[in-house]
Design an enzyme around this catalytic site. Sequence first.
Site, mmCIF file in Angstrom:
data_model
loop_
_atom_site.group_PDB
_atom_site.id
_atom_site.type_symbol
_atom_site.label_atom_id
_atom_site.label_comp_id
_atom_site.label_asym_id
_atom_site.label_seq_id
_atom_site.Cartn_x
_atom_site.Cartn_y
_atom_site.Cartn_z
ATOM 1 N N TYR A 128 -7.415 -2.095 -11.505
ATOM 2 C CA TYR A 128 -7.441 -1.952 -12.971
ATOM 3 C C TYR A 128 -8.408 -0.848 -13.394
ATOM 4 O O TYR A 128 -8.107 -0.053 -14.279
ATOM 5 C CB TYR A 128 -7.855 -3.259 -13.654
ATOM 6 C CG TYR A 128 -6.877 -4.396 -13.551
ATOM 7 C CD1 TYR A 128 -5.520 -4.194 -13.338
ATOM 8 C CD2 TYR A 128 -7.312 -5.709 -13.678
ATOM 9 C CE1 TYR A 128 -4.632 -5.241 -13.254
ATOM 10 C CE2 TYR A 128 -6.431 -6.768 -13.603
ATOM 11 C CZ TYR A 128 -5.095 -6.537 -13.388
ATOM 12 O OH TYR A 128 -4.224 -7.579 -13.304
ATOM 13 N N MET A 145 -1.937 -2.607 -5.052
ATOM 14 C CA MET A 145 -2.905 -3.675 -5.256
ATOM 15 C C MET A 145 -2.941 -4.560 -4.014
ATOM 16 O O MET A 145 -1.898 -5.050 -3.571
ATOM 17 C CB MET A 145 -2.509 -4.497 -6.489
ATOM 18 C CG MET A 145 -3.622 -5.336 -7.056
ATOM 19 S SD MET A 145 -3.102 -6.243 -8.540
ATOM 20 C CE MET A 145 -2.934 -4.914 -9.727
ATOM 21 N N ASP A 205 -1.269 14.408 -2.939
ATOM 22 C CA ASP A 205 -2.476 15.095 -2.486
ATOM 23 C C ASP A 205 -2.643 14.911 -0.982
ATOM 24 O O ASP A 205 -3.060 13.855 -0.521
ATOM 25 C CB ASP A 205 -3.684 14.553 -3.240
ATOM 26 C CG ASP A 205 -4.935 15.375 -3.017
ATOM 27 O OD1 ASP A 205 -4.981 16.173 -2.043
ATOM 28 O OD2 ASP A 205 -5.878 15.226 -3.812
ATOM 29 N N HIS A 215 -4.195 18.903 -9.977
ATOM 30 C CA HIS A 215 -4.562 18.450 -8.637
ATOM 31 C C HIS A 215 -5.632 17.361 -8.716
ATOM 32 O O HIS A 215 -6.652 17.540 -9.361
ATOM 33 C CB HIS A 215 -5.071 19.648 -7.837
ATOM 34 C CG HIS A 215 -5.521 19.316 -6.466
ATOM 35 N ND1 HIS A 215 -6.815 19.477 -6.060
ATOM 36 C CD2 HIS A 215 -4.850 18.820 -5.410
ATOM 37 C CE1 HIS A 215 -6.929 19.107 -4.800
ATOM 38 N NE2 HIS A 215 -5.749 18.705 -4.377
ATOM 39 N N ASP A 249 4.115 -2.357 -13.339
ATOM 40 C CA ASP A 249 5.160 -3.357 -13.523
ATOM 41 C C ASP A 249 5.016 -4.038 -14.881
ATOM 42 O O ASP A 249 4.085 -3.755 -15.642
ATOM 43 C CB ASP A 249 5.177 -4.360 -12.368
ATOM 44 C CG ASP A 249 3.934 -5.236 -12.262
ATOM 45 O OD1 ASP A 249 3.249 -5.481 -13.288
ATOM 46 O OD2 ASP A 249 3.646 -5.709 -11.145
#
Length: 141
Positions: A112, A74, A64, A22, A30
Site C-alpha cells: 500500500y 502482494m 526496468d 524511467h 484489483d
Amino acid sequence: MLRGIPAILSPELLKTLMEMGHGDEIVLADGNFPAASNAQRLIRSDGHTIAALLEAIIPFFPLDYRVERPAVVMALQDGDQQPPVWELYKQTIQSFESDFRDYDYVERFAFYERARNAFAIVATGDRAFKGNLILKKGVVR
C-alpha cells in the site's frame, strides 16, 4: 482512432504510460484495492481484468532491467495458495521481457505504501485473489 493500439487502453491510460519516466511505477489494482484513497493519479478501468490490461500494456511498456525485480505482487500470508493469475502475468511479461524471472513479493501494508508513491493507480474490477501488480518502467533499449 489509431491503428495498433488496443481498445482497452483508454486515452487517459495511454497518456499516463507516455508521461511516465524511467523508474516510475504504475499499479494495476484489483476491485478490492483502496485505489482512490492511495492514488496520486487514479485511472478508472472498471470492467477489465488486470491480465487483459497487462497484455495490452506490456508491448509498449519496457520494464526496468536495472532492478532485480521490476514487477511486484502482494506477498502471501500463512495458508494462502499462489494465485493462478501470477503465472499468467509472468507468461505475459516474459513474452516481451525474456529475462524476467520472478516478482518482488511485498507485505500488504508495504505494498500500500509503495502504491501511494506510484506515478498512477489503475483501478479495475478484477476479482482475482491477490491480483494487484506494480510495474516499474525502464528505458527502451
